[in-house]
Every structure is written in C-alpha cells, then in structure tokens.
Design a protein around this motif. Structure first.
Motif, PDB file in Angstrom:
ATOM      1  N   GLY A 111       4.920  51.255  40.704  1.00  9.47           N
ATOM      2  CA  GLY A 111       5.543  50.134  40.007  1.00  9.47           C
ATOM      3  C   GLY A 111       5.220  48.843  40.721  1.00  9.47           C
ATOM      4  N   PRO A 112       5.341  47.726  40.009  1.00  5.57           N
ATOM      5  CA  PRO A 112       4.994  46.434  40.601  1.00  5.57           C
ATOM      6  C   PRO A 112       5.968  46.017  41.702  1.00  5.57           C
ATOM      7  N   PRO A 113       5.610  45.004  42.477  1.00  6.62           N
ATOM      8  CA  PRO A 113       6.492  44.529  43.543  1.00  6.62           C
ATOM      9  C   PRO A 113       7.866  44.135  42.993  1.00  6.62           C
ATOM     10  N   VAL A 166      10.216  45.998  41.730  1.00  2.00           N
ATOM     11  CA  VAL A 166      10.762  46.746  40.588  1.00  2.00           C
ATOM     12  C   VAL A 166      11.852  47.741  41.008  1.00  2.00           C
ATOM     13  N   GLY A 167      11.918  48.018  42.319  1.00  2.00           N
ATOM     14  CA  GLY A 167      12.980  48.911  42.785  1.00  2.00           C
ATOM     15  C   GLY A 167      12.504  50.237  43.347  1.00  2.00           C
ATOM     16  N   LYS A 168      11.230  50.314  43.751  1.00  2.00           N
ATOM     17  CA  LYS A 168      10.712  51.570  44.319  1.00  2.00           C
ATOM     18  C   LYS A 168      11.502  51.941  45.581  1.00  2.00           C
ATOM     19  N   ALA A 197      -3.232  39.847  57.716  1.00  2.00           N
ATOM     20  CA  ALA A 197      -3.768  38.782  56.858  1.00  2.00           C
ATOM     21  C   ALA A 197      -3.778  39.217  55.393  1.00  2.00           C
ATOM     22  N   TYR A 198      -4.082  40.496  55.142  1.00  2.00           N
ATOM     23  CA  TYR A 198      -4.071  40.994  53.764  1.00  2.00           C
ATOM     24  C   TYR A 198      -2.653  40.927  53.192  1.00  2.00           C
ATOM     25  N   MET A 199      -1.686  41.377  53.997  1.00  2.00           N
ATOM     26  CA  MET A 199      -0.300  41.423  53.514  1.00  2.00           C
ATOM     27  C   MET A 199       0.237  40.022  53.250  1.00  2.00           C
ATOM     28  N   LEU A 256      -4.347  43.870  48.942  1.00  2.00           N
ATOM     29  CA  LEU A 256      -4.191  45.218  49.470  1.00  2.00           C
ATOM     30  C   LEU A 256      -4.946  45.362  50.777  1.00  2.00           C
ATOM     31  N   VAL A 257      -4.347  46.080  51.694  1.00  2.00           N
ATOM     32  CA  VAL A 257      -5.033  46.470  52.922  1.00  2.00           C
ATOM     33  C   VAL A 257      -6.160  47.434  52.504  1.00  2.00           C
ATOM     34  N   PRO A 258      -7.349  47.348  53.127  1.00  2.00           N
ATOM     35  CA  PRO A 258      -8.463  48.210  52.699  1.00  2.00           C
ATOM     36  C   PRO A 258      -8.099  49.708  52.711  1.00  2.00           C
ATOM     37  N   ASP A 274       6.090  56.125  48.463  1.00  2.00           N
ATOM     38  CA  ASP A 274       6.539  54.831  47.940  1.00  2.00           C
ATOM     39  C   ASP A 274       5.528  53.776  48.381  1.00  2.00           C
ATOM     40  N   GLY A 275       4.755  53.239  47.415  1.00  2.00           N
ATOM     41  CA  GLY A 275       3.760  52.215  47.762  1.00  2.00           C
ATOM     42  C   GLY A 275       2.388  52.791  48.040  1.00  2.00           C
ATOM     43  N   PHE A 276       2.229  54.059  47.854  1.00  2.00           N
ATOM     44  CA  PHE A 276       0.952  54.755  48.066  1.00  2.00           C
ATOM     45  C   PHE A 276       0.881  55.921  47.089  1.00  2.00           C
ATOM     46  N   TYR A 317      18.804  44.486  50.442  1.00  2.00           N
ATOM     47  CA  TYR A 317      19.935  43.828  49.770  1.00  2.00           C
ATOM     48  C   TYR A 317      19.378  42.805  48.793  1.00  2.00           C
ATOM     49  N   ASN A 318      20.282  42.250  47.998  1.00  2.00           N
ATOM     50  CA  ASN A 318      19.897  41.119  47.156  1.00  2.00           C
ATOM     51  C   ASN A 318      21.051  40.120  47.196  1.00  2.00           C
ATOM     52  N   ILE A 319      20.750  38.879  47.558  1.00  2.00           N
ATOM     53  CA  ILE A 319      21.836  37.910  47.761  1.00  2.00           C
ATOM     54  C   ILE A 319      22.584  37.624  46.453  1.00  2.00           C
ATOM     55  N   HIS A 320      21.953  37.920  45.303  1.00  2.00           N
ATOM     56  CA  HIS A 320      22.613  37.664  44.025  1.00  2.00           C
ATOM     57  C   HIS A 320      23.329  38.906  43.490  1.00  2.00           C
ATOM     58  N   THR A 321      22.659  40.066  43.575  1.00  2.00           N
ATOM     59  CA  THR A 321      23.200  41.247  42.887  1.00  2.00           C
ATOM     60  C   THR A 321      23.771  42.326  43.808  1.00  2.00           C
ATOM     61  N   SER A 322      23.311  42.394  45.045  1.00  2.00           N
ATOM     62  CA  SER A 322      23.847  43.414  45.963  1.00  2.00           C
ATOM     63  C   SER A 322      23.870  42.852  47.391  1.00  2.00           C
ATOM     64  N   HIS A 344      13.964  37.543  55.271  1.00  2.00           N
ATOM     65  CA  HIS A 344      13.309  37.331  53.989  1.00  2.00           C
ATOM     66  C   HIS A 344      11.833  37.576  54.278  1.00  2.00           C
ATOM     67  N   ARG A 345      11.248  38.611  53.695  1.00  2.00           N
ATOM     68  CA  ARG A 345       9.866  38.986  54.032  1.00  2.00           C
ATOM     69  C   ARG A 345       8.911  37.812  53.842  1.00  2.00           C
ATOM     70  N   THR A 346       7.929  37.703  54.753  1.00  2.00           N
ATOM     71  CA  THR A 346       6.996  36.569  54.682  1.00  2.00           C
ATOM     72  C   THR A 346       6.144  36.615  53.413  1.00  2.00           C
ATOM     73  N   SER A 355      14.238  47.745  34.478  1.00  2.00           N
ATOM     74  CA  SER A 355      15.018  46.509  34.302  1.00  2.00           C
ATOM     75  C   SER A 355      16.510  46.813  34.137  1.00  2.00           C
ATOM     76  N   LYS A 356      16.832  48.080  33.979  1.00  2.00           N
ATOM     77  CA  LYS A 356      18.253  48.438  33.841  1.00  2.00           C
ATOM     78  C   LYS A 356      18.947  48.359  35.203  1.00  2.00           C
ATOM     79  N   SER A 357      20.254  48.593  35.213  1.00  2.00           N
ATOM     80  CA  SER A 357      20.999  48.478  36.475  1.00  2.00           C
ATOM     81  C   SER A 357      20.506  49.546  37.458  1.00  2.00           C
ATOM     82  N   VAL A 358      20.772  49.318  38.732  1.00  2.00           N
ATOM     83  CA  VAL A 358      20.349  50.268  39.773  1.00  2.00           C
ATOM     84  C   VAL A 358      20.863  51.674  39.439  1.00  2.00           C
ATOM     85  N   ASP A 359      22.126  51.770  39.016  1.00  2.00           N
ATOM     86  CA  ASP A 359      22.703  53.092  38.731  1.00  2.00           C
ATOM     87  C   ASP A 359      22.050  53.759  37.518  1.00  2.00           C
TER      88      ASP A 359
HETATM   89  P1  AP5 Z   1       5.279  46.964  49.801  1.00  2.00           P
HETATM   90  O1  AP5 Z   1       6.228  46.784  50.911  1.00  2.00           O
HETATM   91  O2  AP5 Z   1       4.996  48.331  49.301  1.00  2.00           O
HETATM   92  O3  AP5 Z   1       5.710  45.977  48.630  1.00  2.00           O
HETATM   93  P2  AP5 Z   1       5.679  46.119  47.037  1.00  2.00           P
HETATM   94  O4  AP5 Z   1       4.980  47.263  46.440  1.00  2.00           O
HETATM   95  O5  AP5 Z   1       5.182  44.787  46.652  1.00  2.00           O
HETATM   96  O6  AP5 Z   1       7.111  46.490  46.685  1.00  2.00           O
HETATM   97  P3  AP5 Z   1       8.374  45.778  47.172  1.00  2.00           P
HETATM   98  O7  AP5 Z   1       8.784  46.311  48.517  1.00  2.00           O
HETATM   99  O8  AP5 Z   1       8.204  44.290  47.071  1.00  2.00           O
HETATM  100  O9  AP5 Z   1       9.425  46.138  46.027  1.00  2.00           O
HETATM  101  P4  AP5 Z   1      10.187  47.465  45.620  1.00  2.00           P
HETATM  102  O10 AP5 Z   1       9.627  47.962  44.346  1.00  2.00           O
HETATM  103  O11 AP5 Z   1      10.288  48.443  46.750  1.00  2.00           O
HETATM  104  O12 AP5 Z   1      11.626  46.823  45.288  1.00  2.00           O
HETATM  105  P5  AP5 Z   1      13.005  46.885  46.096  1.00  2.00           P
HETATM  106  O13 AP5 Z   1      13.647  48.218  45.945  1.00  2.00           O
HETATM  107  O14 AP5 Z   1      12.840  46.343  47.472  1.00  2.00           O
HETATM  108  O15 AP5 Z   1       3.837  46.352  50.208  1.00  2.00           O
HETATM  109  C1  AP5 Z   1       3.736  45.098  50.852  1.00  2.00           C
HETATM  110  C2  AP5 Z   1       2.273  44.831  51.184  1.00  2.00           C
HETATM  111  O16 AP5 Z   1       1.771  45.834  52.092  1.00  2.00           O
HETATM  112  C3  AP5 Z   1       1.302  44.868  49.986  1.00  2.00           C
HETATM  113  O17 AP5 Z   1       1.244  43.625  49.288  1.00  2.00           O
HETATM  114  C4  AP5 Z   1      -0.025  45.215  50.678  1.00  2.00           C
HETATM  115  O18 AP5 Z   1      -0.589  44.083  51.308  1.00  2.00           O
HETATM  116  C5  AP5 Z   1       0.417  46.195  51.766  1.00  2.00           C
HETATM  117  N1  AP5 Z   1       0.385  47.600  51.310  1.00  2.00           N
HETATM  118  C6  AP5 Z   1       1.449  48.455  51.196  1.00  2.00           C
HETATM  119  N2  AP5 Z   1       1.044  49.662  50.764  1.00  2.00           N
HETATM  120  C7  AP5 Z   1      -0.309  49.569  50.590  1.00  2.00           C
HETATM  121  C8  AP5 Z   1      -1.293  50.480  50.130  1.00  2.00           C
HETATM  122  N3  AP5 Z   1      -0.994  51.732  49.737  1.00  2.00           N
HETATM  123  N4  AP5 Z   1      -2.584  50.040  50.072  1.00  2.00           N
HETATM  124  C9  AP5 Z   1      -2.927  48.798  50.452  1.00  2.00           C
HETATM  125  N5  AP5 Z   1      -2.031  47.872  50.891  1.00  2.00           N
HETATM  126  C10 AP5 Z   1      -0.719  48.263  50.953  1.00  2.00           C
HETATM  127  O19 AP5 Z   1      13.871  45.856  45.201  1.00  2.00           O
HETATM  128  C11 AP5 Z   1      13.542  44.473  45.164  1.00  2.00           C
HETATM  129  C12 AP5 Z   1      14.850  43.645  45.037  1.00  2.00           C
HETATM  130  O20 AP5 Z   1      15.444  43.913  43.766  1.00  2.00           O
HETATM  131  C13 AP5 Z   1      15.914  43.995  46.086  1.00  2.00           C
HETATM  132  O21 AP5 Z   1      16.593  42.830  46.436  1.00  2.00           O
HETATM  133  C14 AP5 Z   1      16.840  44.973  45.344  1.00  2.00           C
HETATM  134  O22 AP5 Z   1      18.165  44.895  45.833  1.00  2.00           O
HETATM  135  C15 AP5 Z   1      16.742  44.479  43.904  1.00  2.00           C
HETATM  136  N6  AP5 Z   1      16.828  45.538  42.891  1.00  2.00           N
HETATM  137  C16 AP5 Z   1      16.250  46.777  42.944  1.00  2.00           C
HETATM  138  N7  AP5 Z   1      16.516  47.463  41.808  1.00  2.00           N
HETATM  139  C17 AP5 Z   1      17.254  46.626  41.024  1.00  2.00           C
HETATM  140  C18 AP5 Z   1      17.824  46.763  39.716  1.00  2.00           C
HETATM  141  N8  AP5 Z   1      17.680  47.890  38.976  1.00  2.00           N
HETATM  142  N9  AP5 Z   1      18.517  45.712  39.212  1.00  2.00           N
HETATM  143  C19 AP5 Z   1      18.655  44.562  39.931  1.00  2.00           C
HETATM  144  N10 AP5 Z   1      18.163  44.383  41.174  1.00  2.00           N
HETATM  145  C20 AP5 Z   1      17.452  45.407  41.721  1.00  2.00           C
END
Ligand code: AP5
Length: 218
Positions: free
Chosen positions: A7-9, A11-13, A51-53, A58-60, A84-86, A137-142, A159-161, A199-203
C-alpha cells in the motif's frame, strides 16, 4: 501463513501490521524501520540508504534484499511472517520468492491497502513516531496521552524527516510506478491478493484484514 502488506505511504501498513502480529507466533519484518535503525547507527548501509530515503526514492534492490536476507537469518522462523514495506519492486518480489523457497515457505496472502492520495498526505502530516519502540501516533486522530511523548516508552516522539509534503509526493509517485506492479506479480504467482479499503477507521480496516486472513479478532 506468510503475508505481504502492500500500500502507498501513510495508508496504515504499520498500524495494521502491529495488530496482525500481536498474536503469538507472528513476526513482522519492517524494512522502513530496519533502514531507519541503520541510518541512526551510522552503519555503511545506513549511510548509503539515507539519501534515497530523504528524497523519497527507493533504496536500490541489492541493498534492501541483502538487508532482508541478513535479517531473516537471525530470526526464529517457526511461525508466520508479515512483510511490511517489502517487496516494493518486481525484482524484490522475485528475490523474496527465492528466499522463502529456500526456507520451504511462500507468500500465502497479499493484503493491499488503498486510499485517496489527499487522505494519505493529511495522515502523514499528522504522524508522530516513537524512535525507540516504533509506536505510531497521529496528532489529529490518535494522539498520545501526553502530547509529544510515547505512551509506551516515554520517549520524545519524532516527525520523520521524509514526512514533509514534497517527499511524500515523491513517495506516492514511486509507489505508483514501482510498487503497484508487485500486485500483478503476486496475482500471476497465484497468491491470494486481497484489496482492502484503507480509508475506513483503524478498527474497520483491522476487522476486514482479519476476515480475509481468517484471523480471530479480540
Ligand atoms: P516506509 O517506512 O516503509 O514508509 P512507507 O511505505 O512510505 O509507509 P509509511 O511508514 O509512511 O506508512 P504506513 O502505511 O506504515 O502508515 P502508518 O501505519 O504509519 O519506507 C520509508 C522509506 O524507506 C522509503 O521511502 C524508501 O526510501 C525506503 N524503503 C523502505 N522499504 C524499502 C524497500 N523495500 N525498497 C526500497 N526502499 C525502501 O499510518 C500513517 C498515519 O496514519 C499514522 O499517523 C496513523 O496513526 C494514521 N492512520 C493509520 N491508519 C489509519 C486509519 N485507518 N484512519 C486514520 N488514520 C490512520
């Protein structure tokens, strides 16, 4: 059962991955956290990856595949795995298939979380993370009980860079071009691919994932 969370960044992975692996016997492999730990420790891999992050690229593949392979070697692999993320590219997916084959395992289910990009940008802008235990956490919702500090560790939240608006747009673009094709890879491989409305609630999302994976919810 071995599961890939796609899922995209934002989205709640991570949020959902914690729920899935809260039952005994599950191990979660989070490449983003492994990379951030490498950056913090100042390792050679961390220096190469940073630098990639920071730019949202994406990291190579070679670096990330070596990192995952090394991590798997050190894990107790009796139970179920959640990735998660791979993998994030078709090349990484093919490498994962080979790695798991050697262990007599395979990817059984792929959970693809989906949501509108505008919602993702908003979620990410409000995200705060614990650098110690990785709680999100989320400063607005959790929000945490005490503003700015982790409920579990008491550490100051960060707050992640890479969570700034420009980098988030770049990460979304990379997701569309590099990672969406991974869904087709698994469809062709015959894995069970489950599309979930993130896009639905966490639960609600948690309940829907539990349903498609056949997990018992508390
Ligand atoms: P990575 O850390 O994996 O980031 P990402 O995929 O961009 O995912 P996120 O961590 O941003 O989001 P998430 O889906 O986990 O959401 P979360 O649960 O936190 O990767 C970072 C970087 O590392 C990449 O850009 C790349 O450079 C490198 N990298 C990593 N893996 C790699 C790979 N395999 N190959 C190459 N490079 C790699 O939730 C987000 C927020 O929303 C939170 O605040 C949460 O509380 C809130 N939230 C969650 N669910 C809900 C909901 N249902 N309703 C409302 N709010 C919600």
């Amino acid at each position: 059962m071995n599961v890939v969370l796609l899922g995209p960044p934002g989205v709640g992975k991570g949020t959902q991955g914690v729920f899935i692996t809260s039952e005994p016997g599950w191990v979660r492999i989070v490449t983003g956290d492994l990379l951030r730990d490498s950056v913090t420790s100042g390792s050679k891999l961390g220096l190469e990856a940073e630098a990639y992050m920071t730019s949202g690229q994406l990291v190579p593949d070679a670096l990330i595949v070596a990192l995952v392979r090394d991590h798997l070697v050190h894990l107790e692999l009796q139970g179920s795995l959640v990735f998660d993320g791979f993998p994030r590219t078709a090349g990484q997916a093919s490498e994962l298939t080979e790695m798991l084959n050697l262990l007599g395992k395979r990817v059984d289910s792929v959970v693809v979380l989906q949501a509108e990009e505008q919602d993702l940008v908003e979620r990410i802008s409000g995200r705060r993370s614990c650098p110690t235990c990785k709680s999100v956490y989320n400063i607005h919702t959790s929000p945490p009980e005490k503003s700015g500090f982790c409920d579990v560790e008491g550490s100051a939240l960060i707050h992640r860079t890479d969570d700034n608006p420009e980098t988030v747009l770049s990460r979304l673009q990379v997701y569309r071009s590099e990672t969406e094709p991974v869904v087709h890879y698994y469809q062709e491989l015959g894995s069970k691919v489950c599309l979930i409305d993130g896009s639905k609630s966490v639960d609600e999302v948690r309940t829907n994932i539990a349903q498609v994976l056949g997990l018992v919810t508390a």
